[in-house]
Design a protein around this motif. Structure first.
Motif, PDB file in Angstrom:
ATOM      1  N   GLN A   1      50.412  38.399  55.375  1.00 17.17           N
ATOM      2  CA  GLN A   1      49.552  39.337  55.048  1.00 17.17           C
ATOM      3  C   GLN A   1      47.882  39.754  55.921  1.00 17.17           C
ATOM      4  OE1 GLN A   1      47.563  36.709  51.631  1.00 17.17           O
ATOM      5  NE2 GLN A   1      48.416  36.886  50.067  1.00 17.17           N
TER       6      GLN A   1
ATOM      7  N   ALA B   1      34.353  45.492  27.936  1.00 14.46           N
ATOM      8  CA  ALA B   1      33.640  44.137  28.689  1.00 14.46           C
ATOM      9  C   ALA B   1      32.432  45.308  29.352  1.00 14.46           C
ATOM     10  CB  ALA B   1      34.009  43.013  28.682  1.00 14.46           C
ATOM     11  N   TYR B   2      33.293  45.515  30.787  1.00 13.88           N
ATOM     12  CA  TYR B   2      32.761  46.768  31.154  1.00 13.88           C
ATOM     13  C   TYR B   2      31.245  47.153  30.679  1.00 13.88           C
ATOM     14  CZ  TYR B   2      34.987  45.125  35.946  1.00 13.88           C
ATOM     15  OH  TYR B   2      35.795  44.284  36.914  1.00 13.88           O
TER      16      TYR B   2
ATOM     17  N   TYR C   1      41.162  42.846  39.002  1.00 10.80           N
ATOM     18  CA  TYR C   1      41.601  42.728  40.122  1.00 10.80           C
ATOM     19  C   TYR C   1      43.182  42.276  39.533  1.00 10.80           C
ATOM     20  CZ  TYR C   1      44.582  40.587  44.153  1.00 10.80           C
ATOM     21  OH  TYR C   1      45.619  40.525  44.832  1.00 10.80           O
TER      22      TYR C   1
ATOM     23  N   GLU D   1      41.344  37.374  55.078  1.00 16.71           N
ATOM     24  CA  GLU D   1      41.464  37.863  53.831  1.00 16.71           C
ATOM     25  C   GLU D   1      40.098  38.605  53.600  1.00 16.71           C
ATOM     26  OE1 GLU D   1      42.368  36.456  50.507  1.00 16.71           O
ATOM     27  OE2 GLU D   1      43.683  35.479  51.514  1.00 16.71           O
TER      28      GLU D   1
ATOM     29  N   PHE E   1      49.930  33.400  55.524  1.00 17.62           N
ATOM     30  CA  PHE E   1      50.279  33.637  54.335  1.00 17.62           C
ATOM     31  C   PHE E   1      51.195  34.839  54.965  1.00 17.62           C
ATOM     32  CE2 PHE E   1      48.407  30.573  51.576  1.00 17.62           C
ATOM     33  CZ  PHE E   1      47.255  30.607  52.066  1.00 17.62           C
TER      34      PHE E   1
ATOM     35  N   ALA F   1      52.039  27.495  53.525  1.00 16.54           N
ATOM     36  CA  ALA F   1      51.182  27.569  54.930  1.00 16.54           C
ATOM     37  C   ALA F   1      49.777  27.086  54.385  1.00 16.54           C
ATOM     38  CB  ALA F   1      50.622  29.543  53.872  1.00 16.54           C
TER      39      ALA F   1
ATOM     40  N   SER G   1      37.528  39.913  40.395  1.00 19.89           N
ATOM     41  CA  SER G   1      38.903  38.787  40.994  1.00 19.89           C
ATOM     42  C   SER G   1      39.012  38.783  39.912  1.00 19.89           C
ATOM     43  CB  SER G   1      38.036  37.905  42.293  1.00 19.89           C
ATOM     44  OG  SER G   1      37.190  37.831  41.715  1.00 19.89           O
ATOM     45  N   SER G   2      38.796  38.363  38.590  1.00 20.37           N
ATOM     46  CA  SER G   2      39.513  37.282  38.408  1.00 20.37           C
ATOM     47  C   SER G   2      39.670  38.109  36.534  1.00 20.37           C
ATOM     48  CB  SER G   2      38.817  35.884  37.055  1.00 20.37           C
ATOM     49  OG  SER G   2      37.494  35.711  38.509  1.00 20.37           O
ATOM     50  N   ASN G   3      38.548  39.519  36.399  1.00 17.62           N
ATOM     51  CA  ASN G   3      38.938  40.159  35.782  1.00 17.62           C
ATOM     52  C   ASN G   3      39.155  41.301  35.584  1.00 17.62           C
ATOM     53  OD1 ASN G   3      38.231  38.302  33.363  1.00 17.62           O
ATOM     54  ND2 ASN G   3      35.639  38.035  34.335  1.00 17.62           N
TER      55      ASN G   3
ATOM     56  N   LYS H   1      39.228  44.417  28.937  1.00 21.29           N
ATOM     57  CA  LYS H   1      38.141  43.768  30.060  1.00 21.29           C
ATOM     58  C   LYS H   1      37.623  45.446  30.197  1.00 21.29           C
ATOM     59  CE  LYS H   1      40.525  39.949  31.474  1.00 21.29           C
ATOM     60  NZ  LYS H   1      39.511  39.016  30.731  1.00 21.29           N
TER      61      LYS H   1
ATOM     62  N   SER I   1      38.848  32.826  49.390  1.00 24.96           N
ATOM     63  CA  SER I   1      39.134  33.990  48.761  1.00 24.96           C
ATOM     64  C   SER I   1      40.850  33.296  48.788  1.00 24.96           C
ATOM     65  CB  SER I   1      39.288  34.549  49.828  1.00 24.96           C
ATOM     66  OG  SER I   1      40.078  36.110  49.468  1.00 24.96           O
TER      67      SER I   1
ATOM     68  N   ARG J   1      38.121  40.332  51.339  1.00 28.18           N
ATOM     69  CA  ARG J   1      36.918  39.590  50.710  1.00 28.18           C
ATOM     70  C   ARG J   1      35.893  38.381  51.879  1.00 28.18           C
ATOM     71  NH1 ARG J   1      41.132  39.689  46.727  1.00 28.18           N
ATOM     72  NH2 ARG J   1      40.418  41.070  44.557  1.00 28.18           N
TER      73      ARG J   1
ATOM     74  N   LEU K   1      29.089  45.929  29.821  1.00 29.37           N
ATOM     75  CA  LEU K   1      28.161  45.242  31.496  1.00 29.37           C
ATOM     76  C   LEU K   1      26.973  45.792  31.882  1.00 29.37           C
ATOM     77  CD1 LEU K   1      27.307  42.451  33.376  1.00 29.37           C
ATOM     78  CD2 LEU K   1      28.936  43.227  34.599  1.00 29.37           C
TER      79      LEU K   1
ATOM     80  N   ARG L   1      55.684  44.455  31.422  1.00 27.75           N
ATOM     81  CA  ARG L   1      54.747  43.487  32.204  1.00 27.75           C
ATOM     82  C   ARG L   1      53.785  44.816  32.051  1.00 27.75           C
ATOM     83  NH1 ARG L   1      54.421  38.547  33.282  1.00 27.75           N
ATOM     84  NH2 ARG L   1      52.686  38.198  33.930  1.00 27.75           N
TER      85      ARG L   1
ATOM     86  N   PRO M   1      30.120  38.547  28.038  1.00 32.74           N
ATOM     87  CA  PRO M   1      31.008  40.206  26.897  1.00 32.74           C
ATOM     88  C   PRO M   1      32.204  39.842  27.439  1.00 32.74           C
ATOM     89  CG  PRO M   1      29.994  40.573  29.214  1.00 32.74           C
ATOM     90  CD  PRO M   1      29.381  39.230  28.819  1.00 32.74           C
ATOM     91  N   PHE M   2      32.623  38.945  28.734  1.00 33.96           N
ATOM     92  CA  PHE M   2      34.328  39.371  28.413  1.00 33.96           C
ATOM     93  C   PHE M   2      34.951  38.622  27.586  1.00 33.96           C
ATOM     94  CE2 PHE M   2      35.182  41.770  31.951  1.00 33.96           C
ATOM     95  CZ  PHE M   2      33.945  41.671  32.679  1.00 33.96           C
TER      96      PHE M   2
ATOM     97  N   GLU N   1      30.680  32.974  35.017  1.00 32.41           N
ATOM     98  CA  GLU N   1      31.769  33.262  36.495  1.00 32.41           C
ATOM     99  C   GLU N   1      31.130  31.742  36.808  1.00 32.41           C
ATOM    100  OE1 GLU N   1      34.461  35.430  37.064  1.00 32.41           O
ATOM    101  OE2 GLU N   1      33.993  35.948  34.700  1.00 32.41           O
TER     102      GLU N   1
ATOM    103  N   SER O   1      32.988  37.861  41.325  1.00 33.12           N
ATOM    104  CA  SER O   1      34.010  36.732  40.116  1.00 33.12           C
ATOM    105  C   SER O   1      34.423  37.702  39.278  1.00 33.12           C
ATOM    106  CB  SER O   1      32.789  35.915  40.575  1.00 33.12           C
ATOM    107  OG  SER O   1      33.796  34.844  39.343  1.00 33.12           O
ATOM    108  N   ILE O   2      33.923  38.894  38.980  1.00 32.45           N
ATOM    109  CA  ILE O   2      34.582  38.925  37.132  1.00 32.45           C
ATOM    110  C   ILE O   2      34.909  40.338  38.310  1.00 32.45           C
ATOM    111  CG2 ILE O   2      33.533  42.020  35.961  1.00 32.45           C
ATOM    112  CD1 ILE O   2      30.643  40.157  35.885  1.00 32.45           C
TER     113      ILE O   2
END
Lengths: 211, 211
Positions: free
Chosen positions: A53, A146-147, A108, A66, A51, B147, A104-106, A143, B102, A68, A150, A132, B50-51, B67, A101-102
């Motif tokens: 990166q 919600a954190y 990042y 990657e 990729f 890729a 990376s989804s909510n 978000k 990832s 993570r 939590l 944007r 919570p989300f 998640e 997962s929180i």
């Protein structure tokens, strides 16, 4: 042979790997990838990271990319030293995975989205898309509400001990602070407590400006 | 009493959990959440998530989590002895799995979910397609899949040479896009081979049209 971290010292993803290595007391050598010369798009580079990166690691010939994934690999390989970054109890591990997962989804997507508009584009002399950027900020605000709920119930994002789930927030969180948005954290009491704790850890202070 | 899966019948994230449960032959009760009616934003719901998102699970002993990818990991670990080993145990194999997981998260999900939103879901919610954004997402996704084609020419699956969660995580959104005529898989030989392989699994076939 010392772990080779191929990346860029101020890159978010490179610093994510660096902070994890520091927490685990794993020495590493940063091998600079020359973005200005397009090294990340060269055939030699894309043979390892298709990729184009950063970062990737070379652990005595074993290559992995990657950030993570690299973090998880190091946490697993060096589980016996430094800070325990992935729980072993099945239910604690599940809450850890929920936390990862929180992030990376909510967190990042809008954190990096905002960072691209308000930090990276200006750095490259490009005009930010203000609409944007506003959208991302709005998302982040809801978000982080919600954190705050939590983090009122558990000490860290991945449970009651620090884990990779928390460390994964550092680079992108710092981007937000850099862009003048520290208030996102500071205006929410539980988030503020948590952010202050994780962003003042010696491991992060050691790499936050340069991996 | 069986595991309770709270979600939406055709939701991508709900199906991500369902396909994992099917792979492991874990019986479950599906409890639909009224997204159209805004049930997921009610205090009763956000007390559990919570989300305000689906899905979440509740086990027999009251253990709950959310998640979809985290839930899938928890199920795969809990039932590691049943069916396919969806998360490898060996250090290096697990690293390559994490790399694949990832990749799905950062080189696939943002693009496929964005494309699904612009080309399908926004209209469903009374919005209009942002043509520029859709074009830009498609262009980037195509380069990502180039890729993928390289990677899948070197290893059988996205997380190594055996099927893992990393492959399964791709199923829901890939199917949504194919359903609206966006096929970027067939033209790339290795991607096509891989996609045919993973979509033909009985676990996916059992739930692909919804719960």
């Amino acid at each position: 042979m010392v772990l080779k971290l191929h990346g860029v010292s101020f890159s978010t993803c490179t610093r994510t790997v660096a902070v994890v290595a520091k927490e685990l007391n794993v020495p590493y050598e940063l091998v600079n990838v020359d973005f200005a010369k397009g090294e990340h798009k060269s055939p030699a580079f894309t043979a390892v990271q298709p990729f184009g990166q950063v970062p990737y690691i070379d652990d005595d010939g074993f290559k992995l990319f990657e950030s993570r994934a690299i973090a998880r690999y190091l946490a697993k390989k060096y589980a016996g030293q430094g800070t325990k970054l992935i729980p072993t109890d099945p239910k604690e591990e599940a809450i850890f995975e929920q936390g990862v997962s929180i992030e990376s989804s909510n967190f990042y997507p809008s954190a990096i989205g905002f960072g691209i508009e308000k930090v990276f584009k200006p750095m490259r002399g490009l005009t930010p898309d203000e609409a944007r950027a506003e959208e991302h900020l709005k998302t982040l605000a809801s978000k982080l509400d919600a954190y705050d709920v939590l983090l009122g119930k558990q000490k860290y994002v991945g449970g009651n001990e620090i884990t990779l789930a928390d460390l994964f927030h550092l680079s992108y969180g710092q981007l937000l602070v850099q862009a003048g948005q520290a208030d996102l954290f500071e205006s929410r009491p539980n988030v503020a407590r948590w952010w202050k704790e994780i962003s003042t850890r010696p491991s992060w202070l050691a790499v936050k400006d340069a991996a | 009493m069986v595991l309770k899966l709270y979600g939406y019948p055709t939701s991508t994230c709900t199906l991500r959990v369902a396909v994992t449960l099917k792979e492991k032959n874990v019986p479950f009760e599906f409890i639909p959440v009224d997204l159209v009616g805004g049930q997921h934003k009610t205090p009763a719901f956000t007390a559990n998530q919570p989300f305000g998102q689906v899905p979440y699970i509740v086990e027999d002993d009251g253990f709950q989590m959310y998640e979809s990818r985290a839930i899938a990991r928890y199920i795969a670990a809990k039932y590691a002895g049943v069916g396919e080993q969806l998360i490898p145990k060996d250090l290096r194999e697990s690293a390559i799995f994490e790399q694949g997981a990832s990749i799905e998260l950062t080189d696939y999900e943002p693009f496929v979910s964005g494309l699904a939103w612009e080309n399908k879901f926004t209209q469903m919610y009374g919005g209009t397609k942002d043509e520029k954004r859709a074009e830009s997402l498609l262009a980037t996704w195509r380069s990502k899949l180039d890729a993928y084609d390289k990677i899948l020419g070197q290893q059988k699956y996205i997380g190594g040479n055996k099927i893992t969660l990393a492959d399964l995580f791709h199923l829901p959104y890939g199917s949504v896009l194919l359903g609206i005529g966006i096929d970027e898989f067939s033209s790339r030989p290795n991607v096509a081979r891989w996609w045919n392989d993973i979509t033909s699994r009985p676990s996916w076939q059992a739930i692909k049209d919804g719960l």
